[in-house]
Design a protein around this motif. Structure first.
Motif, mmCIF file in Angstrom:
data_model
loop_
_atom_site.group_PDB
_atom_site.id
_atom_site.type_symbol
_atom_site.label_atom_id
_atom_site.label_comp_id
_atom_site.label_asym_id
_atom_site.label_seq_id
_atom_site.Cartn_x
_atom_site.Cartn_y
_atom_site.Cartn_z
ATOM 1 N N SER A 94 -12.232 -11.110 0.619
ATOM 2 C CA SER A 94 -12.432 -10.599 1.969
ATOM 3 C C SER A 94 -13.909 -10.395 2.271
ATOM 4 O O SER A 94 -14.395 -10.756 3.350
ATOM 5 N N SER A 95 -14.656 -9.836 1.323
ATOM 6 C CA SER A 95 -16.094 -9.637 1.539
ATOM 7 C C SER A 95 -16.825 -10.974 1.608
ATOM 8 O O SER A 95 -17.777 -11.129 2.379
ATOM 9 N N THR A 96 -16.389 -11.955 0.838
ATOM 10 C CA THR A 96 -16.992 -13.284 0.894
ATOM 11 C C THR A 96 -16.774 -13.916 2.265
ATOM 12 O O THR A 96 -17.691 -14.490 2.853
ATOM 13 N N VAL A 97 -15.578 -13.806 2.793
ATOM 14 C CA VAL A 97 -15.263 -14.347 4.114
ATOM 15 C C VAL A 97 -16.101 -13.633 5.175
ATOM 16 O O VAL A 97 -16.637 -14.272 6.094
ATOM 17 N N THR A 99 -19.045 -12.287 4.794
ATOM 18 C CA THR A 99 -20.417 -12.767 4.656
ATOM 19 C C THR A 99 -20.571 -14.144 5.301
ATOM 20 O O THR A 99 -21.547 -14.406 6.013
ATOM 21 N N LEU A 100 -19.622 -15.009 5.071
ATOM 22 C CA LEU A 100 -19.662 -16.343 5.679
ATOM 23 C C LEU A 100 -19.603 -16.259 7.203
ATOM 24 O O LEU A 100 -20.322 -16.978 7.903
ATOM 25 N N GLN A 101 -18.769 -15.379 7.722
ATOM 26 C CA GLN A 101 -18.690 -15.209 9.166
ATOM 27 C C GLN A 101 -20.013 -14.718 9.728
ATOM 28 O O GLN A 101 -20.459 -15.171 10.789
ATOM 29 N N GLU A 102 -20.653 -13.818 9.030
ATOM 30 C CA GLU A 102 -21.947 -13.295 9.471
ATOM 31 C C GLU A 102 -22.992 -14.407 9.493
ATOM 32 O O GLU A 102 -23.755 -14.545 10.459
ATOM 33 N N LEU A 103 -23.046 -15.222 8.434
ATOM 34 C CA LEU A 103 -23.994 -16.338 8.385
ATOM 35 C C LEU A 103 -23.738 -17.336 9.509
ATOM 36 O O LEU A 103 -24.678 -17.805 10.166
ATOM 37 N N LEU A 104 -22.484 -17.679 9.729
ATOM 38 C CA LEU A 104 -22.155 -18.609 10.804
ATOM 39 C C LEU A 104 -22.558 -18.038 12.157
ATOM 40 O O LEU A 104 -23.062 -18.758 13.016
ATOM 41 N N GLN A 106 -25.042 -15.994 12.732
ATOM 42 C CA GLN A 106 -26.501 -16.097 12.831
ATOM 43 C C GLN A 106 -26.930 -17.516 13.193
ATOM 44 O O GLN A 106 -27.814 -17.719 14.030
#
Length: 127
Positions: A94-97, A99-104, A106
């Protein structure tokens, strides 16, 4: 309504009910019931042609046996599962997902700002 039918037709209906695989074969192949009725009249009920269409009690026992065997194997697998480890892995995923959402997000913001700057190449005309 079955009282209005000829006795041979009633007997054929009974024969069909005793041979469910024959019913399936007729529906799959698209052949007519008439064709099988004529074969039934000519060959009779005891012809070896009909043996492959009879009910298979062993087959239904195998299916139910396979289901219970699968269920027991599934229960054995779940007994060995450590719920805390699974919960920890789900939390990490869940935390990995996130983080990926945050990067996308940005990258999308950066892309939008670049598009805005490309659409307005001459900034000195703005007030």
């Amino acid at each position: 309504m079955s009282n209005d039918l000829h006795p041979k037709v009633v007997a054929f209906k009974k024969f069909i009910n005793e041979h469910p695989k024959l019913r399936e074969e007729i529906r799959k192949s698209g052949r007519s019931w008439q064709e099988y009725y004529e074969k039934w009249i000519l060959l009779g009920e005891d012809d070896p042609l009909w043996d492959k269409f009879e009910k298979d009690s062993n087959e239904s026992e195998k299916k139910s046996g396979n289901k219970s065997e699968f269920f027991s194997q599934l229960m054995k697998l779940t007994e060995n599962v450590d719920v805390d480890k699974v919960q920890k892995q789900v939390h990490e995923l869940s935390s990995t997902v996130a983080t990926l959402q945050e990067l996308l997000g940005q990258f999308q913001d950066k892309k939008k700002s670049n598009q805005y700057q490309q659409n307005q190449p001459y900034h000195w005309f703005r007030d």
